[in-house]
Design an enzyme around this catalytic site. Structure first.
Site, PDB file in Angstrom:
ATOM      1  N   LEU A  47       0.864  -1.176   0.000  1.00 32.69           N
ATOM      2  CA  LEU A  47       0.000   0.000   0.000  1.00 32.69           C
ATOM      3  C   LEU A  47       0.903   1.229   0.000  1.00 32.69           C
ATOM      4  O   LEU A  47       1.986   1.212   0.594  1.00 32.69           O
ATOM      5  CB  LEU A  47      -0.897   0.032   1.242  1.00 32.69           C
ATOM      6  N   ASP A  48       0.456   2.302  -0.654  1.00 37.14           N
ATOM      7  CA  ASP A  48       1.231   3.529  -0.642  1.00 37.14           C
ATOM      8  C   ASP A  48       1.372   4.045   0.794  1.00 37.14           C
ATOM      9  O   ASP A  48       0.564   3.723   1.669  1.00 37.14           O
ATOM     10  CB  ASP A  48       0.542   4.603  -1.490  1.00 37.14           C
ATOM     11  N   LYS A  49       2.370   4.878   1.006  1.00 34.04           N
ATOM     12  CA  LYS A  49       2.673   5.399   2.342  1.00 34.04           C
ATOM     13  C   LYS A  49       1.442   5.953   3.044  1.00 34.04           C
ATOM     14  O   LYS A  49       1.194   5.662   4.216  1.00 34.04           O
ATOM     15  CB  LYS A  49       3.742   6.493   2.229  1.00 34.04           C
ATOM     16  N   ARG A  68      -5.215   5.571  -7.812  1.00 34.08           N
ATOM     17  CA  ARG A  68      -4.990   7.011  -7.905  1.00 34.08           C
ATOM     18  C   ARG A  68      -4.831   7.458  -9.359  1.00 34.08           C
ATOM     19  O   ARG A  68      -5.406   8.473  -9.788  1.00 34.08           O
ATOM     20  CB  ARG A  68      -3.756   7.385  -7.084  1.00 34.08           C
TER      21      ARG A  68
END
Length: 325
Positions: A138-140, A238
């Site tokens: 998962l992104d930060k 995104r």
């Protein structure tokens, strides 16, 4: 630390005529084909007591295969006492609810302080599993559910399921800019941005990427979405939402700057101005357990910042029934 691997098997007669690497992959499915090929090339495989180091060697059937090797743990990562929100754990897997701001894997700009470093502290034996058992990321600043393999067999099966898109389902909750009228699917390849190397973009030379989405709730100028990943490209949701001209609220990288609608309530105006991360949460994870095969599902509650934003969007919509509808 390292793990000693010692395996033995008789080659069934019905596998006669197949290549050594194919036979090994079938007899030892807990290990990836790339790892098996490395073992062959590194003289770790014997056939009837003789070293065979050519993957394409044909076997007759009836031979005895032996594997004697060690799996060396990476030395560059350190264990760090970082709290993990563990949703589920057994001997083979961990499921965690990742908070905002926590990077999953060390990299440029984030040499430590990551989920990987936390896993090494929580379960030191996981150092023997490649990437400390991390099979997806998962992104930060994306929150939510991740599954981690505690053993090599578990990791191999999870990676295979993910690659085959079988029994590995990830669902997300998101808040995006603009009012979407209906759900759908985005099937557009994603690759590295031509000029901004930390960004991804839709372009025909990219890797295949498929995102399914449905409208969960509509507001005056924003939409709450439920999304399901069919592939797992970097920044996929995104990028795909930005491609549809509906970037996620708070996503500074992909156009999600604050867009207060005309006559926005003070609460909504302030929340949109101060929301500093993409409004994206991995809310549901369903997998077939990599060892038992049992189907398992977990859900993670929507984080407070997205709950507050959703409530503010609802109140703004009620307060302005005749504006921008």
């Amino acid at each position: 630390m390292s793990e000693q691997i010692s395996l033995q098997a008789d080659v069934p007669t019905d596998l006669g005529g197949k290549r050594l690497d194919q036979v090994l992959a079938q007899l030892f499915p807990d290990y990836s084909r790339s790892r098996i090929k490395t073992w062959i090339l590194d003289d770790k495989i014997t056939v009837d007591g003789e070293i065979f180091n050519t993957p394409r060697t044909k076997l007759l059937g009836g031979e005895v295969l032996n594997v004697e090797t060690t799996i060396e743990a990476p030395r560059e990562y350190i264990a760090q006492d970082i709290k993990l929100d563990i949703v589920y754990e057994d001997d083979d897997i961990l499921v965690i609810n990742k908070p905002m701001g926590l990077v999953v894997h060390p990299g440029a700009g984030n040499p430590d302080g990551t989920v990987l470093n936390a896993l090494l502290h929580y379960h030191p034996e996981i150092i023997n599993v490649p990437r400390a058992g991390i099979v997806h990321r998962l992104d930060k600043d994306t929150t939510g559910l991740m599954v981690v393999a505690k053993t090599i067999p578990a990791q191999t099966h999870l990676v295979t399921a993910l690659q085959k898109r079988e029994n590995f389902t990830r669902e997300y909750e998101a808040l995006c800019n603009g009012t979407m009228t209906a759900g759908g699917m985005v099937e557009k390849p994603i690759g590295r941005h031509a000029t901004q190397r930390t960004h991804m973009d839709v372009h025909e030379q990219g890797k295949p990427a498929i995102t399914h989405y449905r409208v969960a709730e509509k507001f005056r100028a924003h939409t709450r979405l439920r999304l399901r990943l069919e592939t797992g490209r970097t920044h996929q949701i995104r990028v795909h939402m930005a491609y549809l001209n509906h970037p996620l609220i708070g996503d500074q990288s992909y156009g999600g700057r604050p867009r207060p609608p005309k006559g926005a309530t003070p609460e909504l105006f302030e929340l949109l101005r101060s929301f500093k991360r993409q409004a994206l949460h991995a809310v549901k994870l369903s997998i077939a357990h990599p060892i038992t095969g049992e189907m398992m599902t977990w859900q993670a509650p929507i984080p407070d910042d997205m709950v507050a934003m959703t409530l503010a969007l609802r109140e703004d919509t009620k307060a302005n029934p005749d504006i921008d509808r």
